[in-house]
Design an enzyme around this catalytic site. Sequence first.
Site, PDB file in Angstrom:
ATOM      1  CG  PHE A 133      -1.852   0.730   1.239  1.00 59.14           C
ATOM      2  CD1 PHE A 133      -3.474   0.973   0.505  1.00 59.14           C
ATOM      3  CD2 PHE A 133      -1.990   1.763   1.959  1.00 59.14           C
ATOM      4  CE1 PHE A 133      -4.589   1.514   0.637  1.00 59.14           C
ATOM      5  CE2 PHE A 133      -2.645   3.199   1.753  1.00 59.14           C
ATOM      6  CZ  PHE A 133      -3.674   3.185   1.177  1.00 59.14           C
ATOM      7  CG  ASP A 204      -0.344  -1.730   7.141  1.00 61.55           C
ATOM      8  OD1 ASP A 204      -2.039  -2.345   7.615  1.00 61.55           O
ATOM      9  OD2 ASP A 204      -0.276  -0.810   7.180  1.00 61.55           O
ATOM     10  CE1 TYR A 229      -9.299   4.802   6.791  1.00 67.05           C
ATOM     11  CE2 TYR A 229      -8.503   5.180   8.435  1.00 67.05           C
ATOM     12  CZ  TYR A 229      -8.788   4.366   7.158  1.00 67.05           C
ATOM     13  OH  TYR A 229      -6.941   5.141   6.516  1.00 67.05           O
ATOM     14  CE  LYS A 230      -8.361   1.303   5.180  1.00 61.92           C
ATOM     15  NZ  LYS A 230      -7.089   1.047   4.454  1.00 61.92           N
ATOM     16  NE  ARG A 385     -10.283  -1.602  -2.461  1.00 62.83           N
ATOM     17  CZ  ARG A 385      -9.530  -0.882  -2.190  1.00 62.83           C
ATOM     18  NH1 ARG A 385      -8.392  -1.838  -1.653  1.00 62.83           N
ATOM     19  NH2 ARG A 385      -9.405  -0.340  -1.065  1.00 62.83           N
TER      20      ARG A 385
HETATM   21  C1  LIG Z   1      -6.057   2.001   4.039  1.00 66.71           C
HETATM   22  C2  LIG Z   1      -4.469   2.106   4.671  1.00 66.71           C
HETATM   23  C3  LIG Z   1      -4.062   2.337   5.218  1.00 66.71           C
HETATM   24  C4  LIG Z   1      -4.136   3.996   5.904  1.00 66.71           C
HETATM   25  O1  LIG Z   1      -3.298   4.319   6.206  1.00 66.71           O
HETATM   26  P1  LIG Z   1      -3.378   5.900   7.523  1.00 66.71           P
HETATM   27  O2  LIG Z   1      -3.041   6.495   7.994  1.00 66.71           O
HETATM   28  O3  LIG Z   1      -4.789   5.129   8.260  1.00 66.71           O
HETATM   29  O4  LIG Z   1      -4.549   6.697   6.154  1.00 66.71           O
HETATM   30  C5  LIG Z   1      -2.491   2.092   5.358  1.00 66.71           C
HETATM   31  N1  LIG Z   1      -2.334   0.090   5.424  1.00 66.71           N
HETATM   32  C6  LIG Z   1      -3.127   0.227   4.324  1.00 66.71           C
HETATM   33  C7  LIG Z   1      -2.172  -1.216   3.915  1.00 66.71           C
HETATM   34  C8  LIG Z   1      -4.080   0.400   4.005  1.00 66.71           C
HETATM   35  O5  LIG Z   1      -5.071  -0.613   3.715  1.00 66.71           O
END
Ligand SMILES: *Cc1c(COP(=O)(O)O)cnc(C)c1O
Length: 426
Positions: A133, A204, A229-230, A385
């Site tokens: 990511f 992560d 938040y997911k 997705r």
């Molecule tokens: C959604 C997501 C993030 C989000 O990071 P934020 O700092 O909370 O915006 C980080 N890593 C991965 C793999 C994600 O899918």
Amino acid sequence: MDLQEPSRFPDRAHCVQADRADPFGALVDDFDLPEGVIYLDGNSLGALPRSVPPRIEEVTRREWGEGLIRSWNDAGWIDLPRRVGAKIASLIGAQADEVIVADSTSVNVYKLLSAALAIRQDRSIVLTDSGNFPTDLYIAQGLLRQLGPSKQLLTVDRRDIVEAINDQVAVVMLTQVDYRSGEKFDLAAVSARAHRAGALVLWDLAHSAGAFQVDLGAAQADFAVGCGYKYLNGGPGAPAFAYVARRHHDRLDQPLSGWLGHAEPFAFESDYRPASGVNRLMCGSPAVLSMSALDAALAVFERAEPRGGMAGLEAKVQRLTELFIDRFESRCAGSGLRVISPRNPNRRGNQVSIAASDPEHGYALMQALIAAGVIGDFRAPDILRFGFAPLYLRHVDVWDAVETLARLIDERVWDEPRWRQRKAVT
Ligand SMILES: *Cc1c(COP(=O)(O)O)cnc(C)c1O
């Protein structure tokens, strides 16, 4: 009826029946979902649990409005990061004192990658996959820039990660579920491989926590971060979590040494002394409103526990994703769209990704789908997705979503200019 067999869903009535038999079925009412919407984007922003608005009202009016500054003690605001961390710990196979809620996932990657590198000072390489990511890659790039030429970021293809782990590698930094394909790393196997080479692992868990079973303890994982938040449904911009295995607590050293990570913040000493364990991962004041929303949202996982917990939710999501793939392939064959997520449900996160042979078609199709009430998202260059949150999705939702998708494909909606306009957030 054997619910493991997707071929046992020859028609919609079988989906209705499966929903009736689903031990988690009643939990859909714990969420406030809009009428007429099938929500397949809980992997980007979880739905609103009904427990959240009254809690926010309470925290705002009573704790803040009436309690004022007294609420840091009286309402326990100061302990929220630990309390909420302990709840998340129970979902990811961690001990209560190994998880803290703070900051964003990106900031936590910075803190924990720094901490891991400090423990493996004698080694130079941070190994990650090139498709990780972007924020994880960007943060690693920024940190390594700061640390100078003695440290290097090595990015290799996902498939080559395990081979690339050697005795130069200080930290293996991976996202368990690939955000494009939904492919899942075997957390225990990769952690073990890293440890055999003397490296540490930073996972992560953005698309893992609250999605399926995760056992950081059994995997002896060193560090992990994840999103509030997911699948944890904490609301837009909810704070993230950070995990550090207890065996690293004494040596844990992170550069954002703010006052709330101090052993005695209210001693107001001029020199930093770290608080115990993961408490030193705190930097500044916690976002009390957001953290309270996340705290209230986690109640639904407590209700899910006696119904089968994360193991049951994982089994349910495997059924839902199989059903989706099965229906997609029988209804949308020959459309120029193909499933790119792994077929083996054990190698797939809670996500089914579909690649479009023409990227413009893919984007337009997702826009038309969202307008028709089936909400997924689009990831450049060509991926539609769909995320499956097992707490609030039903088998009939999956059935109906594919029916809508098939209809829009039949109508060739991508020929309509209105669906081709790109928006800021895709
Ligand atoms: C959604 C997501 C993030 C989000 O990071 P934020 O700092 O909370 O915006 C980080 N890593 C991965 C793999 C994600 O899918």
